[in-house]
Write an enzyme that holds these catalytic residues in place. Structure first.
Site, PDB file in Angstrom:
ATOM      1  N   ASN A   7      -9.771   2.033  -0.329  1.00  0.00           N
ATOM      2  CA  ASN A   7      -8.668   1.626   0.255  1.00  0.00           C
ATOM      3  C   ASN A   7      -8.726   1.984   1.429  1.00  0.00           C
ATOM      4  O   ASN A   7      -8.527   3.194   1.876  1.00  0.00           O
ATOM      5  CB  ASN A   7      -7.205   2.417  -0.259  1.00  0.00           C
ATOM      6  CG  ASN A   7      -5.929   2.197   0.274  1.00  0.00           C
ATOM      7  OD1 ASN A   7      -5.863   1.235   1.226  1.00  0.00           O
ATOM      8  ND2 ASN A   7      -4.954   2.685  -0.280  1.00  0.00           N
ATOM      9  N   ARG A  90      -8.566  -2.687  -1.907  1.00  0.00           N
ATOM     10  CA  ARG A  90      -7.231  -3.007  -1.592  1.00  0.00           C
ATOM     11  C   ARG A  90      -7.106  -3.742  -0.306  1.00  0.00           C
ATOM     12  O   ARG A  90      -7.535  -3.059   0.566  1.00  0.00           O
ATOM     13  CB  ARG A  90      -6.376  -1.707  -1.587  1.00  0.00           C
ATOM     14  CG  ARG A  90      -4.955  -1.963  -1.380  1.00  0.00           C
ATOM     15  CD  ARG A  90      -4.356  -0.799  -1.080  1.00  0.00           C
ATOM     16  NE  ARG A  90      -3.013  -1.147  -0.777  1.00  0.00           N
ATOM     17  CZ  ARG A  90      -2.028  -0.460   0.165  1.00  0.00           C
ATOM     18  NH1 ARG A  90      -2.642   0.551   0.762  1.00  0.00           N
ATOM     19  NH2 ARG A  90      -0.979  -1.088   0.259  1.00  0.00           N
ATOM     20  N   HIS A 179       3.544  -3.915  -2.393  1.00  0.00           N
ATOM     21  CA  HIS A 179       3.317  -3.023  -3.531  1.00  0.00           C
ATOM     22  C   HIS A 179       3.034  -3.932  -4.860  1.00  0.00           C
ATOM     23  O   HIS A 179       3.475  -3.587  -5.819  1.00  0.00           O
ATOM     24  CB  HIS A 179       4.611  -2.429  -3.642  1.00  0.00           C
ATOM     25  CG  HIS A 179       5.115  -1.356  -2.756  1.00  0.00           C
ATOM     26  ND1 HIS A 179       6.362  -0.976  -2.412  1.00  0.00           N
ATOM     27  CD2 HIS A 179       4.129  -0.265  -2.165  1.00  0.00           C
ATOM     28  CE1 HIS A 179       6.269   0.025  -1.549  1.00  0.00           C
ATOM     29  NE2 HIS A 179       5.168   0.265  -1.237  1.00  0.00           N
ATOM     30  N   ARG A 240      11.560   3.843   7.411  1.00  0.00           N
ATOM     31  CA  ARG A 240      11.699   2.770   7.611  1.00  0.00           C
ATOM     32  C   ARG A 240      13.165   2.448   7.407  1.00  0.00           C
ATOM     33  O   ARG A 240      13.804   2.762   6.560  1.00  0.00           O
ATOM     34  CB  ARG A 240      10.933   1.640   6.871  1.00  0.00           C
ATOM     35  CG  ARG A 240       9.323   1.482   7.016  1.00  0.00           C
ATOM     36  CD  ARG A 240       8.482   0.517   6.519  1.00  0.00           C
ATOM     37  NE  ARG A 240       7.212   0.655   6.404  1.00  0.00           N
ATOM     38  CZ  ARG A 240       6.483   0.677   5.380  1.00  0.00           C
ATOM     39  NH1 ARG A 240       6.900   0.705   4.188  1.00  0.00           N
ATOM     40  NH2 ARG A 240       5.154   0.792   5.352  1.00  0.00           N
ATOM     41  N   GLU A 383      -2.069   2.621  -8.780  1.00  0.00           N
ATOM     42  CA  GLU A 383      -2.684   1.478  -8.156  1.00  0.00           C
ATOM     43  C   GLU A 383      -4.120   1.278  -8.144  1.00  0.00           C
ATOM     44  O   GLU A 383      -4.785   0.174  -8.355  1.00  0.00           O
ATOM     45  CB  GLU A 383      -2.167   1.387  -6.736  1.00  0.00           C
ATOM     46  CG  GLU A 383      -0.653   1.125  -6.665  1.00  0.00           C
ATOM     47  CD  GLU A 383      -0.126   1.075  -5.288  1.00  0.00           C
ATOM     48  OE1 GLU A 383       0.551   2.507  -4.880  1.00  0.00           O
ATOM     49  OE2 GLU A 383       0.104   0.382  -4.618  1.00  0.00           O
TER      50      GLU A 383
END
Ligand code: ADP
Length: 395
Positions: A7, A90, A179, A240, A383
């Protein structure tokens, strides 16, 4: 076989080496400050952690240090590189080009490059990770796993924005969702648990972490999700803002006398529960502050729970029902207080909280009472394992 999961960010690289037969993590680690100075933290299973501050002028040198660490006689976990059978990368944005993971070829790289416009901070870094691995392991098959791919099944009515149609045609402005690897992994597990893998089903997955999103999954396919064109949309998150009236952007740019870029930066990095509370983006800190009387921390938590409940309600409406709901990621798996606050809104679905089960953390369990009409589960996401499984399936 061992699958190397990568990643890659603009100045960082996270990795895991996973034995695909046992699904065990043999080693994991992180390279930080790539292009600045460089630090490798390598954690081999069953051995001491190895930390080295070494110059990493680029991602290729970072990958090279990681491969050295993996094969090192002391802190290594494999004898030679040939023990790595595949690499799973990823990739943040696959646009409309990728509705599933793919084996990486030159054509795939070109197609990912064409999506760079949609994720200018992330995709170029992901591509650098691919080229660094290809340079050092030219014979090893590699797979790209996209954050957006799972959501490509959304119908047009869910992914289109109320904008002139030509902006979609010309610039591909639409909802993509993110996601996806986590929503796919957790929804598959949830369908397994409720025994609806092969029958019609309606489930809602709440991925609540520092970044948060909720997905409606009908018959195993994403039909709507709360993040949008970028991950800024939807829920209120750690830093956020989530959805707001777009006119606020121009208004703030005027009041603060800053560029639109700077306002978007504020919405991404200085807003959310951190901006509201002025305390922290971490829900443990927020809860502690709220308990000790900090009113802004309390309202930040209330706003988070309220909006999660609103999305759950809207997805029940989208699918005309729901069979089960799952909570996952840092907050979803660990934060009993927040889960309890969200449950306060779910009575109309015949859902009651099992307080004893909800007091537990970080394990797979049902947190609704056995007589609840709709069952609610905590399902830890993974993940990296999802990427390793996808990689193995494709090569
Ligand atoms: P990311 O989006 O960075 O992957 P995570 O899924 O790791 O985020 O989630 C991070 C969030 O999880 C933090 O805000 C933290 O508040 C929350 N969290 C992690 N562990 C706990 C815990 N034990 N109790 C409450 N909240 C927790």
């Amino acid at each position: 076989m061992n699958v190397f999961v990568v990643n890659c960010g603009s100045s960082s690289l996270k990795y895991q080496l996973i034995n695909s037969d046992t699904e065990e993590v043999i080693a994991k680690g992180l390279c930080e400050r790539i292009g600045i100075d460089g630090k490798l933290t390598h954690t081999p299973a069953g051995k001491d952690k190895y930390v080295a501050e070494v110059p990493m002028p680029d991602h290729k040198s970072a990958v090279s240090y990681v491969l050295d660490a993996l094969t090192d006689s002391e802190h290594g976990v494999i004898k030679e590189l040939s023990e790595i059978g595949a690499v799973g990368h990823r990739i943040v944005h696959g646009g409309e080009k990728f509705a599933a993971s793919v084996v990486i070829t030159d054509e795939v790289i070109t197609a990912i490059e064409e999506c760079n416009d949609l994720a200018p901070l992330h995709n170029p870094a992901n591509l650098i990770g691919i080229s660094a691995c290809r340079a050092l392991m030219p014979e090893v098959p590699m797979v790209a796993v996209f954050d957006t791919a799972f959501h490509q099944t959304m119908p047009e009515k869910a992914y289109m924005y109320g904008l002139p149609y030509e902006y979609y045609e010309n610039y591909k402005v639409r909802k993509y969702g993110f996601h996806g690897t986590s929503h796919s992994f957790v929804s598959k597990r949830l369908l397994d648990i409720i025994g609806k893998t092969d029958t019609p089903s309606k489930v809602i997955i709440c991925h609540l972490g520092n970044g948060s999103s909720i997905t409606a999954v009908k018959d195993g396919r994403s039909v709507d999700t709360s993040m949008g064109f970028t991950p800024l949309d939807g829920l209120i998150m750690g830093t956020r803002s989530g959805s707001l009236d777009p006119a606020v952007v121009q208004f703030l740019a005027g009041k603060l006398n800053v560029s639109l870029d700077e306002v978007i930066n504020i919405l991404n990095k200085k807003s959310g529960v951190e901006g509201i509370s002025g305390v922290s983006s971490d829900f443990r800190d927020l809860y502690a502050a709220s308990v000790s009387g900090n009113a802004r921390a309390k309202v930040a938590l209330e706003m988070f729970a309220y909006r999660v409940a609103q999305y759950i309600g809207s997805y029940v409406a989208s699918m005309n029902g729901v069979d089960a709901i799952a909570f996952t990621a840092g907050i979803g798996e660990n934060n009993s207080e927040m889960r309890a606050m969200i449950f306060e809104y779910l009575g109309y679905l015949g859902i009651t909280l099992d307080k004893e089960a909800n007091a537990k953390r970080g394990e797979e369990l049902m947190i609704s009472t056995p007589d609840s009409r709709v069952k609610v589960y905590v399902i830890p996401t993974n993940e990296e394992l999802a990427i390793a499984r996808e990689t193995l399936a494709l090569i």
